[in-house]
Design a protein around this motif. Sequence first.
Motif, PDB file in Angstrom:
ATOM      1  N   PHE A  70       0.849  -1.188   0.000  1.00 36.38           N
ATOM      2  CA  PHE A  70       0.000   0.000   0.000  1.00 36.38           C
ATOM      3  C   PHE A  70       0.889   1.244   0.000  1.00 36.38           C
ATOM      4  O   PHE A  70       2.007   1.229   0.531  1.00 36.38           O
ATOM      5  CB  PHE A  70      -0.912   0.013   1.234  1.00 36.38           C
ATOM      6  CG  PHE A  70      -1.781  -1.217   1.359  1.00 36.38           C
ATOM      7  CD1 PHE A  70      -3.024  -1.262   0.760  1.00 36.38           C
ATOM      8  CD2 PHE A  70      -1.350  -2.336   2.070  1.00 36.38           C
ATOM      9  CE1 PHE A  70      -3.831  -2.380   0.874  1.00 36.38           C
ATOM     10  CE2 PHE A  70      -2.137  -3.468   2.191  1.00 36.38           C
ATOM     11  CZ  PHE A  70      -3.389  -3.486   1.584  1.00 36.38           C
ATOM     12  N   ASP A 108      -4.488   3.519   3.374  1.00 29.32           N
ATOM     13  CA  ASP A 108      -4.978   2.736   2.230  1.00 29.32           C
ATOM     14  C   ASP A 108      -5.202   1.269   2.580  1.00 29.32           C
ATOM     15  O   ASP A 108      -5.783   0.520   1.791  1.00 29.32           O
ATOM     16  CB  ASP A 108      -3.974   2.808   1.070  1.00 29.32           C
ATOM     17  CG  ASP A 108      -3.871   4.192   0.460  1.00 29.32           C
ATOM     18  OD1 ASP A 108      -4.834   4.964   0.610  1.00 29.32           O
ATOM     19  OD2 ASP A 108      -2.836   4.482  -0.163  1.00 29.32           O
ATOM     20  N   VAL A 109      -4.742   0.836   3.741  1.00 30.47           N
ATOM     21  CA  VAL A 109      -4.783  -0.586   4.086  1.00 30.47           C
ATOM     22  C   VAL A 109      -6.226  -1.050   4.282  1.00 30.47           C
ATOM     23  O   VAL A 109      -6.992  -0.434   5.039  1.00 30.47           O
ATOM     24  CB  VAL A 109      -3.959  -0.855   5.363  1.00 30.47           C
ATOM     25  CG1 VAL A 109      -4.088  -2.328   5.769  1.00 30.47           C
ATOM     26  CG2 VAL A 109      -2.498  -0.497   5.136  1.00 30.47           C
ATOM     27  N   SER A 163      -5.829  -6.516  -1.322  1.00 33.08           N
ATOM     28  CA  SER A 163      -5.491  -6.488   0.094  1.00 33.08           C
ATOM     29  C   SER A 163      -4.513  -7.594   0.485  1.00 33.08           C
ATOM     30  O   SER A 163      -3.610  -7.371   1.280  1.00 33.08           O
ATOM     31  CB  SER A 163      -6.759  -6.619   0.941  1.00 33.08           C
ATOM     32  OG  SER A 163      -7.416  -7.858   0.663  1.00 33.08           O
TER      33      SER A 163
END
Length: 385
Positions: A33, A38-39, A51
Amino acid sequence: MHWQTKLTQPQVLSNPGFKSLVTPTYRGSTVLFEKQSDVVDGWDQKQNGYSYGLYGTPTTIELAERIAELENAHHTFTVPGGQAAIALVYLATCQSGSHALVPYSAYGPNKEMAQGMLKNLGIEVEAYDPMLGADISHLIRENTTLIWVESPGSVTMEVQDIPAICVEAHKSDVIVALDNTYAAGVHFDAFGHNVDISIQALTKYVGGHSDLLLGTVSVNSEKLKEKVGATFKQLGLAVSPDDCSLALRGLQTLAIRLAHLEKSTLTVAHWIAENPNVEQVLHPALPSCPGHEFWKRDFTGSSSVFSFIFKDYVSALEVENFINSLALFKIGMSWGGVTSLALVYPSIERPNKDYEGRLVRLNIGLENTDDLILDLQQAMQSVTS
């Protein structure tokens, strides 16, 4: 940087802009990321971004999207094999105390799961006559949550009246799941005939070369996507990007392979039907197959696998000798690949029917059709007429 660091964290040095007709094979578990905010940790990477490799890479998701497009599905999940697809459907739609229905003619491991793991989980799976059609309504209970259909059925090839079953199931809000492997997702329009979930063993026709194990679960709605997706995440049904790459390649030749297989298989089936030692040919496109009228109404084609039954004077030993005498046909399970296969089913269980080791299933491959018939002809010499 020290050379150890250079090896561990290499920079991309090749020139950008390479274009190819082939979908790249993206391998990876860890997803990077740009920043902490943004995770995400969700399975729906199409909607939320990537992810974790467990839920797919661009290669595995590309395959799922291609299958969804072929089947006109709302969403498709890729899983490690056809049996994994069956398990995902059961565990996503049933819980302790649930009742499900599965046809007698379903894939054997489906029924084994019903009497094994599912029974231990408190899920009751009842077998039913695949030719029931609308009369399946008499088997639906208040706690029925799932009805399996498989058409044609495994080995005995019964073609089911799927639209009639769907009508009765949906009156009680029961989910209908179809094993659509025989039709490769293209010869039978599952969602056009009101099925809720369609599974395939991509191991068969999509892979096409007997060298990978993959499955898919396709759903018809956002509600089912979320329902199946939650279970998909918890089961950790990761698939290999390399296998998905092979399946993507298989899709490119699927149409031409299916066309050849249909033509060659019908030629062989008609030849077998004329043999004096054969009692019945179980090929959906032939009137001798149970449910042939539903195949004519609902299907756009047939594929490479079918069965036939020797007459009752042919002993189980003679049938085994017939199998062992084949040269081009190899003895092996599965189907859908380039190599022709033959297998006798000496103890297949069907209510009120005893085939006494006289039922043989063939998978027709890409060999010359005349050569296959000559092989069957010489092997038939081991059978007393």
